[in-house]
Structures are given as structure tokens and as C-alpha cells.
Design a protein around this motif. Sequence first.
Motif, PDB file in Angstrom:
ATOM      1  N   UNK A   4      27.224  45.346  36.929  1.00  0.00           N
ATOM      2  CA  UNK A   4      28.222  44.528  37.758  1.00  0.00           C
ATOM      3  C   UNK A   4      29.475  45.230  37.408  1.00  0.00           C
ATOM      4  N   UNK A   5      30.051  45.474  38.813  1.00  0.00           N
ATOM      5  CA  UNK A   5      31.617  46.043  38.538  1.00  0.00           C
ATOM      6  C   UNK A   5      32.447  45.010  39.592  1.00  0.00           C
ATOM      7  N   UNK A   6      33.176  44.373  38.997  1.00  0.00           N
ATOM      8  CA  UNK A   6      34.049  43.371  39.720  1.00  0.00           C
ATOM      9  C   UNK A   6      35.585  43.737  39.607  1.00  0.00           C
ATOM     10  N   UNK A   7      36.171  43.839  41.056  1.00  0.00           N
ATOM     11  CA  UNK A   7      37.371  44.125  41.149  1.00  0.00           C
ATOM     12  C   UNK A   7      37.921  42.764  41.934  1.00  0.00           C
ATOM     13  N   UNK A   8      39.274  42.086  41.250  1.00  0.00           N
ATOM     14  CA  UNK A   8      39.525  40.985  41.565  1.00  0.00           C
ATOM     15  C   UNK A   8      41.142  40.928  41.381  1.00  0.00           C
ATOM     16  N   UNK A   9      41.737  40.270  42.555  1.00  0.00           N
ATOM     17  CA  UNK A   9      43.105  39.842  42.874  1.00  0.00           C
ATOM     18  C   UNK A   9      43.461  38.439  42.847  1.00  0.00           C
ATOM     19  N   UNK A  10      44.468  38.103  42.176  1.00  0.00           N
ATOM     20  CA  UNK A  10      44.829  36.490  42.126  1.00  0.00           C
ATOM     21  C   UNK A  10      45.995  36.224  43.021  1.00  0.00           C
ATOM     22  N   UNK A  11      45.866  35.370  43.631  1.00  0.00           N
ATOM     23  CA  UNK A  11      47.173  34.838  44.585  1.00  0.00           C
ATOM     24  C   UNK A  11      47.486  33.302  44.342  1.00  0.00           C
ATOM     25  N   UNK A  12      48.616  33.079  43.741  1.00  0.00           N
ATOM     26  CA  UNK A  12      49.136  31.591  43.518  1.00  0.00           C
ATOM     27  C   UNK A  12      48.920  30.737  44.538  1.00  0.00           C
ATOM     28  N   UNK A  13      48.349  29.537  44.686  1.00  0.00           N
ATOM     29  CA  UNK A  13      48.287  28.577  45.905  1.00  0.00           C
ATOM     30  C   UNK A  13      48.837  27.350  45.426  1.00  0.00           C
ATOM     31  N   UNK A  14      49.342  26.583  46.462  1.00  0.00           N
ATOM     32  CA  UNK A  14      49.655  25.072  46.125  1.00  0.00           C
ATOM     33  C   UNK A  14      48.300  24.325  46.194  1.00  0.00           C
TER      34      UNK A  14
END
Length: 152
Positions: A120-130
Motif C-alpha cells: 500500500x502506497x498512500x500520498x496524502x495532503x491536508x487542508x484546514x477547513x472550518x
Amino acid sequence: MTTRPPLPPFTPDTARQKVQAAEDAWNTRDPERVSLAYTEDSRWRNRDTFVTGRPAIVELLTAKWARELDYALRKELWSFDGDHIAVRFQYESHDAAGQWWRSYGNELWEFDENGLMSRREASINDVAIGEGERRIFGPRPDAERGVPFPLR
């Protein structure tokens, strides 16, 4: 020998079933249960972390769900071929300070002949949300199974 149907080679229907089963399992936030879908020596890249084997997977997921509170996930089949599946996903969670996050990612999966994921290879990006921007609330209701989710 443990088998985890559906087994490769995947068809459009069985690939979608595999993706939905993974989403359902991850939404339990139960590291032990989730780890049973992987081979004993499964190799992962999760963001910038590399782990091998079920005990390491359990450790990684335990820490993940201790940080990512009220985690709720949606996965969607992107592509498949033989014993490989590619998915895109989004999940939402909040941290201990109450900041909500939407995490976007892609995963590449490889399965053994018994239907267990060996890589399993996972690329992940996070975005702050309200909190008011949230759109993922708990496990996917039956009426939303198979419904694509928006990019933003």
C-alpha cells in the motif's frame, strides 16, 4: 490460509467491492480489524512513513486515530488491473485543538492471490477547513455507496 474475497484478478464489480470493504473497515477506526486485510509482511508507505508487517500497521493506525479525531473516510475506485487497484480518497478529522482537516489522497494497492493487500502506497495532503465546511459525517450511508464525491 486466510482469504479475503474478492480475489484477484479483479473485475469492475469486484474492484469496487474491495474499495468499499476497505472504506468500511477503516471507518471502524479499529487498527486490529483493519490490519487483517493485509498480509503478515505487508509493506506500506503512508505519507513519509514506511512500515512493514501487521504489528507495525496496527501501531501506525493506533497513533493515526489518536491524532485524527472523529475520522470519517470516503474512497473511490480510480483504476484496476489484475491484482492492482488505485483509489482516490478524502477524509475529515479534527485535531486535539479542534481544528478540522480534510485530507485528500491517492493509494496504490497490490494484492496476493488470497485477496490480502501486500503493498500500500498512500500520498496524502491536508487542508484546514472550518467545521461548517465539513461534508463527511461518519460511515457512508447505503444510499451514497458508489456515488462519486466532489474534488473540493
